[in-house]
Design an enzyme around this catalytic site. Structure first.
Site, PDB file in Angstrom:
ATOM      1  N   ASP A  55       0.839  -1.202   0.000  1.00  0.00           N
ATOM      2  CA  ASP A  55       0.000   0.000   0.000  1.00  0.00           C
ATOM      3  C   ASP A  55       0.880   1.260   0.000  1.00  0.00           C
ATOM      4  O   ASP A  55       0.372   2.379  -0.114  1.00  0.00           O
ATOM      5  CB  ASP A  55      -1.011   0.002   1.151  1.00  0.00           C
ATOM      6  CG  ASP A  55      -0.351  -0.046   2.514  1.00  0.00           C
ATOM      7  OD1 ASP A  55       0.881  -0.210   2.590  1.00  0.00           O
ATOM      8  OD2 ASP A  55      -1.086   0.086   3.522  1.00  0.00           O
ATOM      9  N   SER A  56       2.214   1.065   0.060  1.00  0.00           N
ATOM     10  CA  SER A  56       3.129   2.185  -0.184  1.00  0.00           C
ATOM     11  C   SER A  56       2.871   2.779  -1.568  1.00  0.00           C
ATOM     12  O   SER A  56       3.298   3.906  -1.844  1.00  0.00           O
ATOM     13  CB  SER A  56       4.587   1.712  -0.076  1.00  0.00           C
ATOM     14  OG  SER A  56       4.798   0.563  -0.867  1.00  0.00           O
ATOM     15  N   ASP A  94      -1.227  -6.042  -0.380  1.00  0.00           N
ATOM     16  CA  ASP A  94      -1.541  -5.434   0.916  1.00  0.00           C
ATOM     17  C   ASP A  94      -3.035  -5.183   1.052  1.00  0.00           C
ATOM     18  O   ASP A  94      -3.674  -4.681   0.114  1.00  0.00           O
ATOM     19  CB  ASP A  94      -0.844  -4.064   1.024  1.00  0.00           C
ATOM     20  CG  ASP A  94       0.269  -4.056   2.043  1.00  0.00           C
ATOM     21  OD1 ASP A  94       0.262  -4.906   2.952  1.00  0.00           O
ATOM     22  OD2 ASP A  94       1.158  -3.192   1.913  1.00  0.00           O
ATOM     23  N   LYS A 124      -1.482  -9.311   2.665  1.00  0.00           N
ATOM     24  CA  LYS A 124      -0.700  -8.938   3.848  1.00  0.00           C
ATOM     25  C   LYS A 124      -1.539  -8.007   4.713  1.00  0.00           C
ATOM     26  O   LYS A 124      -2.228  -7.130   4.176  1.00  0.00           O
ATOM     27  CB  LYS A 124       0.612  -8.240   3.456  1.00  0.00           C
ATOM     28  CG  LYS A 124       1.370  -7.665   4.661  1.00  0.00           C
ATOM     29  CD  LYS A 124       2.812  -7.318   4.335  1.00  0.00           C
ATOM     30  CE  LYS A 124       3.024  -5.970   3.710  1.00  0.00           C
ATOM     31  NZ  LYS A 124       2.591  -4.823   4.548  1.00  0.00           N
ATOM     32  N   GLU A 126      -1.252  -5.592   8.430  1.00  0.00           N
ATOM     33  CA  GLU A 126      -0.411  -5.083   9.519  1.00  0.00           C
ATOM     34  C   GLU A 126      -0.984  -5.639  10.821  1.00  0.00           C
ATOM     35  O   GLU A 126      -2.156  -5.426  11.134  1.00  0.00           O
ATOM     36  CB  GLU A 126      -0.378  -3.550   9.483  1.00  0.00           C
ATOM     37  CG  GLU A 126       0.341  -3.064   8.242  1.00  0.00           C
ATOM     38  CD  GLU A 126       0.588  -1.573   8.217  1.00  0.00           C
ATOM     39  OE1 GLU A 126       0.339  -0.878   9.219  1.00  0.00           O
ATOM     40  OE2 GLU A 126       1.053  -1.088   7.168  1.00  0.00           O
ATOM     41  N   GLU A 193       9.371  -4.691  10.251  1.00  0.00           N
ATOM     42  CA  GLU A 193       9.816  -3.381   9.745  1.00  0.00           C
ATOM     43  C   GLU A 193      10.325  -2.490  10.880  1.00  0.00           C
ATOM     44  O   GLU A 193       9.688  -2.363  11.941  1.00  0.00           O
ATOM     45  CB  GLU A 193       8.662  -2.667   9.024  1.00  0.00           C
ATOM     46  CG  GLU A 193       9.073  -1.276   8.538  1.00  0.00           C
ATOM     47  CD  GLU A 193       8.133  -0.655   7.517  1.00  0.00           C
ATOM     48  OE1 GLU A 193       7.132  -1.270   7.153  1.00  0.00           O
ATOM     49  OE2 GLU A 193       8.442   0.479   7.082  1.00  0.00           O
TER      50      GLU A 193
HETATM   51  O1  KIV Z   1       3.525  -1.152   1.627  1.00  0.00           O
HETATM   52  C1  KIV Z   1       4.673  -1.589   1.565  1.00  0.00           C
HETATM   53  O2  KIV Z   1       5.423  -1.332   0.606  1.00  0.00           O
HETATM   54  C2  KIV Z   1       5.148  -2.435   2.648  1.00  0.00           C
HETATM   55  C3  KIV Z   1       6.602  -2.750   2.662  1.00  0.00           C
HETATM   56  C4  KIV Z   1       7.344  -1.562   3.107  1.00  0.00           C
HETATM   57  C5  KIV Z   1       6.902  -3.951   3.469  1.00  0.00           C
HETATM   58  O3  KIV Z   1       4.410  -2.812   3.494  1.00  0.00           O
END
Ligand code: KIV
Length: 280
Positions: A55-56, A94, A124, A126, A193
C-alpha cells in the site's frame, strides 16, 4: 532455482507458492521487492521470490502523504497489473487501512475480493494486537496471509510518525508478542519493519515461519525494500535503504537533453522521421 520445479504449460517455471516461501526459513534468504505496475513487475520478477503490491503505492505513485488514504480498489488495480507482468514470483497484495480491522467477516470478504479479482496468491495485513484473530479466521478459510509487525505505516495517525519500534523493553515485548500471535494465527511469513537488530534476531529465532526484514538488519530470513527507494527515485532515502541506482538523476538528465533537443530542432532528426525530405 531447482531443476525439479514444476513448469507451467508453456514450459516456464511455475510460480513460487506460499509453501516454497515457508520452506526457506533459515535457508537461502528470500529476495522480495514492492511492485505496482506490469512493466516493473516484469523487470523484477526474474530476480525476486516475492513481489509485494504494497500500500506504499499510495505514497510512491499517487502522491499521498501516508498509506491511510489507499483504497481496496487501488490495491486490486495494481495487483492485477503486477500479476499480468510477473510469472515466477509469489505475489502478495496489501490489505489497505480500513479493509480488515472492523471484523473478521469484513476482512474475509475483502481479502477474497483481492484474491479473486487479482489472481494474487496471498494478502498482507499489519498485525496489531487486534488482528491475530482475523489472521486465524482468514487462514482457516483458505486465505494465505503474511503478517507485518514493528513499524506499521497504517498506524501513523495513532503513532504520530514513522519511527522505528522496539526502542524500550516494553515496546520490544509488544512487537515480539505481535509477531508470535501472527505466526500462531497461521501467517506463512511475517514482515518485520523498523526494529533494532537484537529484536529482529529474537523474532527470527522464535518464529517457525520466515521473517522478511525492512530496516530490521541482515538477521531476517529475507529482505524487502520499496523498489523506488532502492532505485533512487527520491531525493531522500531512509537509513536502511541502499541505493542501487540513481534513476531520478538519470531521468532528469534525459528529460533535460530531450528538452534542449526539441527547442533547438535537433529532435526529431532524419532517423526518427517518416519519408524525410533531403533538406530535413
Ligand atoms: O507497503 C509496503 O510497501 C510495505 C513494505 C514496506 C513492506 O508494506
Amino acid at each position: 532455482m531447482s531443476a525439479q520445479r514444476p513448469q507451467s504449460s508453456d514450459g516456464a517455471p511455475a510460480r513460487l507458492t506460499i509453501r516454497d516461501i515457508a520452506r526457506r526459513k533459515g535457508r537461502e534468504p528470500l529476495v522480495c521487492l514492492t511492485a505496482y505496475t506490469a512493466p516493473m513487475a516484469q523487470m523484477l520478477d526474474p530476480a525476486c521470490d516475492l513481489l509485494l503490491v504494497g500500500d506504499s503505492v499510495g505514497m510512491v505513485l499517487h502522491g499521498l502523504p501516508n498509506t491511510v488514504g489507499v483504497t481496496l480498489e487501488m490495491m486490486i488495480l495494481h495487483g492485477q497489473a503486477v500479476m499480468r507482468g510477473s510469472r515466477r514470483a509469489l505475489v502478495v497484495v496489501d490489505m489497505p487501512f480500513g479493509s480488515y480491522e472492523a471484523g473478521k467477516e469484513v476482512a474475509f470478504g475483502n481479502a477474497v475480493r483481492v484474491l479473486k479479482e487479482t489472481g494474487a496468491q496471498a494478502v498482507k495485513v499489519e498485525s496489531g494486537p487486534a488482528v491475530a484473530e482475523t489472521i486465524a479466521y482468514l487462514t482457516r478459510r483458505g486465505v494465505p496471509v503474511m503478517g507485518h509487525v514493528g513499524l506499521r505505516p497504517q498506524a501513523v495517525l495513532a503513532d504520530g510518525s514513522f519511527r522505528a519500534r522496539g526502542r524500550t523493553p516494553e515496546e520490544a515485548a509488544c512487537v515480539m508478542a505481535e509477531a508470535r500471535a501472527a505466526a500462531a494465527a497461521g501467517a506463512f511469513a511475517v514482515v518485520v519493519e523498523g526494529v533494532a537488530e537484537p529484536l529482529a534476531r529474537e523474532i527470527t529465532a522464535t518464529l517457525d515461519v520466515p521473517t522478511i526484514g525492512i530496516g530490521a538488519s541482515a538477521v531476517c530470513d529475507g529482505q524487502i525494500l520499496v523498489t523506488d527507494d532502492m532505485l533512487g527515485m527520491f531525493d531522500w532515502t531512509p537509513k536502511f535503504v541502499r541505493r542501487y541506482a540513481d534513476l531520478k538523476g538519470e531521468i532528469a538528465q534525459a528529460v533535460a537533453q530531450y528538452s534542449q533537443d526539441v527547442r533547438a530542432r535537433r529532435f526529431p532528426g532524419v532517423p526518427e522521421t517518416y519519408f524525410a525530405s533531403a533538406k530535413a
